[in-house]
Write a protein that holds these residues in place. Sequence first.
Motif, PDB file in Angstrom:
ATOM      1  N   UNK A  48       0.796  -1.255  -0.025  1.00  0.00           N
ATOM      2  CA  UNK A  48      -0.099   0.025   0.014  1.00  0.00           C
ATOM      3  C   UNK A  48       0.953   1.252  -0.111  1.00  0.00           C
ATOM      4  N   UNK A  49       1.950   1.360   0.865  1.00  0.00           N
ATOM      5  CA  UNK A  49       3.005   2.484   0.951  1.00  0.00           C
ATOM      6  C   UNK A  49       3.459   2.632  -0.506  1.00  0.00           C
ATOM      7  N   UNK A  50       3.811   1.400  -1.114  1.00  0.00           N
ATOM      8  CA  UNK A  50       4.570   1.740  -2.403  1.00  0.00           C
ATOM      9  C   UNK A  50       3.796   2.370  -3.456  1.00  0.00           C
ATOM     10  N   UNK A  51       2.547   1.810  -3.576  1.00  0.00           N
ATOM     11  CA  UNK A  51       1.678   2.356  -4.613  1.00  0.00           C
ATOM     12  C   UNK A  51       1.292   3.517  -4.131  1.00  0.00           C
ATOM     13  N   UNK A  52       0.787   4.018  -2.973  1.00  0.00           N
ATOM     14  CA  UNK A  52       0.352   5.254  -2.838  1.00  0.00           C
ATOM     15  C   UNK A  52       1.557   6.361  -2.864  1.00  0.00           C
ATOM     16  N   UNK A  53       2.630   5.767  -2.541  1.00  0.00           N
ATOM     17  CA  UNK A  53       3.709   6.853  -2.761  1.00  0.00           C
ATOM     18  C   UNK A  53       4.106   7.178  -4.167  1.00  0.00           C
ATOM     19  N   UNK A  54       3.972   6.166  -5.181  1.00  0.00           N
ATOM     20  CA  UNK A  54       4.052   6.607  -6.741  1.00  0.00           C
ATOM     21  C   UNK A  54       3.047   7.317  -7.029  1.00  0.00           C
ATOM     22  N   UNK A  55       1.867   6.809  -6.796  1.00  0.00           N
ATOM     23  CA  UNK A  55       0.593   7.799  -7.298  1.00  0.00           C
ATOM     24  C   UNK A  55       1.031   9.344  -6.861  1.00  0.00           C
ATOM     25  N   UNK A  56       1.184   9.491  -5.637  1.00  0.00           N
ATOM     26  CA  UNK A  56       1.477  10.975  -5.124  1.00  0.00           C
ATOM     27  C   UNK A  56       2.566  11.513  -5.746  1.00  0.00           C
ATOM     28  N   UNK A  57       3.671  10.765  -6.045  1.00  0.00           N
ATOM     29  CA  UNK A  57       5.026  11.414  -6.579  1.00  0.00           C
ATOM     30  C   UNK A  57       4.292  11.948  -8.167  1.00  0.00           C
ATOM     31  N   UNK A  61       4.632  15.623  -9.572  1.00  0.00           N
ATOM     32  CA  UNK A  61       5.316  15.957 -10.734  1.00  0.00           C
ATOM     33  C   UNK A  61       4.674  16.908 -11.632  1.00  0.00           C
ATOM     34  N   UNK A  62       3.288  16.772 -11.707  1.00  0.00           N
ATOM     35  CA  UNK A  62       2.606  17.918 -12.412  1.00  0.00           C
ATOM     36  C   UNK A  62       2.674  19.196 -11.846  1.00  0.00           C
ATOM     37  N   UNK A  63       3.346  19.512 -10.719  1.00  0.00           N
ATOM     38  CA  UNK A  63       3.523  20.979 -10.462  1.00  0.00           C
ATOM     39  C   UNK A  63       4.975  21.249 -10.795  1.00  0.00           C
TER      40      UNK A  63
END
Length: 449
Positions: A48-57, A61-63
């Motif tokens: 969960x931490x791995x997937x969530x972190x990738x999504x948030x990163x 990146x959009x900013x």
Amino acid sequence: RDHVFGALIILCPAKLEVKDKGSLISLITSDIELLEVFYAHTISPICIAFVTSLICVGIQVQFGWIYGLYSLFAYVVVGVVLTVFISKQTRQIGVEYRKEAANLNSYVLERGLKESMQYMDTDRRLSGLNKQTSSLANCEKELKYFQAKTISLTNFCVVLLSLGLCLIHIYMNSSIDSMIVSGVLQISSFGPVIALANLGSTLSQTIGAGQRVISLLDESPMVEEVENKEETDFKMVDVSSVDFAYEEEQILKDMNLNIRENEVIGIQGKSGSGKSTLLKLLMRFWNVSKGSILVDGLNIRSLNTSNLRKNEGYVTQETILFHDTIENNLRVAKQNATMEEIEVACKKANIHEYIQSLPNGYKTMVEELGSSLSGGERQRIGLARMFLHDAKLVLLDEPTSNLDSLNEGAILKSIYEERKDKTIVFVSHRESTLSHCDRVIHMESERVS
């Protein structure tokens, strides 16, 4: 759990002779349960931490790529660096905690409450229990202290890293909207990686449990199973210049004994002279320290284990019964036995009539550890197993110690009737048990005479 029991099968029976049985019980129960929790409740938070972190990163990146890179750095610091650091700091404490928990289990299991009450020894027992509990509590207190430090350190890092992101936005002259959205996303997305950081402290116990389990799995058996080697008919046994020591304690020294075919030998001696140990060496539960045991001229170490177990029957002072029917408890000795064979064996052990008197006869359930039967009834079932197994070399360690003279006489008659095609070795203190032996060996401490 399956691997642990598989290892115990290889290590036994010598492994069960260890003094610290409470620690072993703790290992196969609570330690394995901790590992079960790890597999069930630790791997999923990591995913969960791995997937969530990738999504948030990806969102950061959009900013701007620098915000995504900084977020990735923050997640790695909290979820990986802190977790590894905390785990290393608390690992030894976790190992000590599992050790103290095992010691407490051992203390409780190996000291009978009934005996303490009977002999008014409850104060000393309570004092010992309090000492063990206090030691465990101190270890747990230290563990909780590190867990509290872990939470504080983790929260401090989260605040510091979130503040760092805001400072980068200010330095890059980002808009207020993007700074607020990016900052709120950063703070709110730390939940899964914080869970990983907290695992660093909670995993210390699991690591301790894992080390204890792995040490058992890596343990080498005292006696290796023998396959595809020699077999024999078990006619004669020669014990030649045998020494045996258990750890630092010398049990047998320079022992010599010749057992001839179809002979009935009695063995007498003081407690601690090695009588029971001799039978266990003949069963090859242990290997001799020095000297040799020969069966028909072949070293017992070179005989196939299946050949050894098939041709030797061993009745101990304590009969172990399973939570199953009487019939199935008897079938332990011979899985494919017919009902007629079972009944004949029980008649020889003078237990058939008692079993028949029970409401369900041979289908009667035996309570765990045979608690629904008396000591004499359990012992007679053990003797019935021996008759059913029909081994050529029969080793009897105080086989009638729990029986009255009437039952003893009936069973000894059956045993002596078997002598025409068996070799029998009796260990007993009773003169009545040994009176019909061909010869009686008197064992002294560390040697035979």
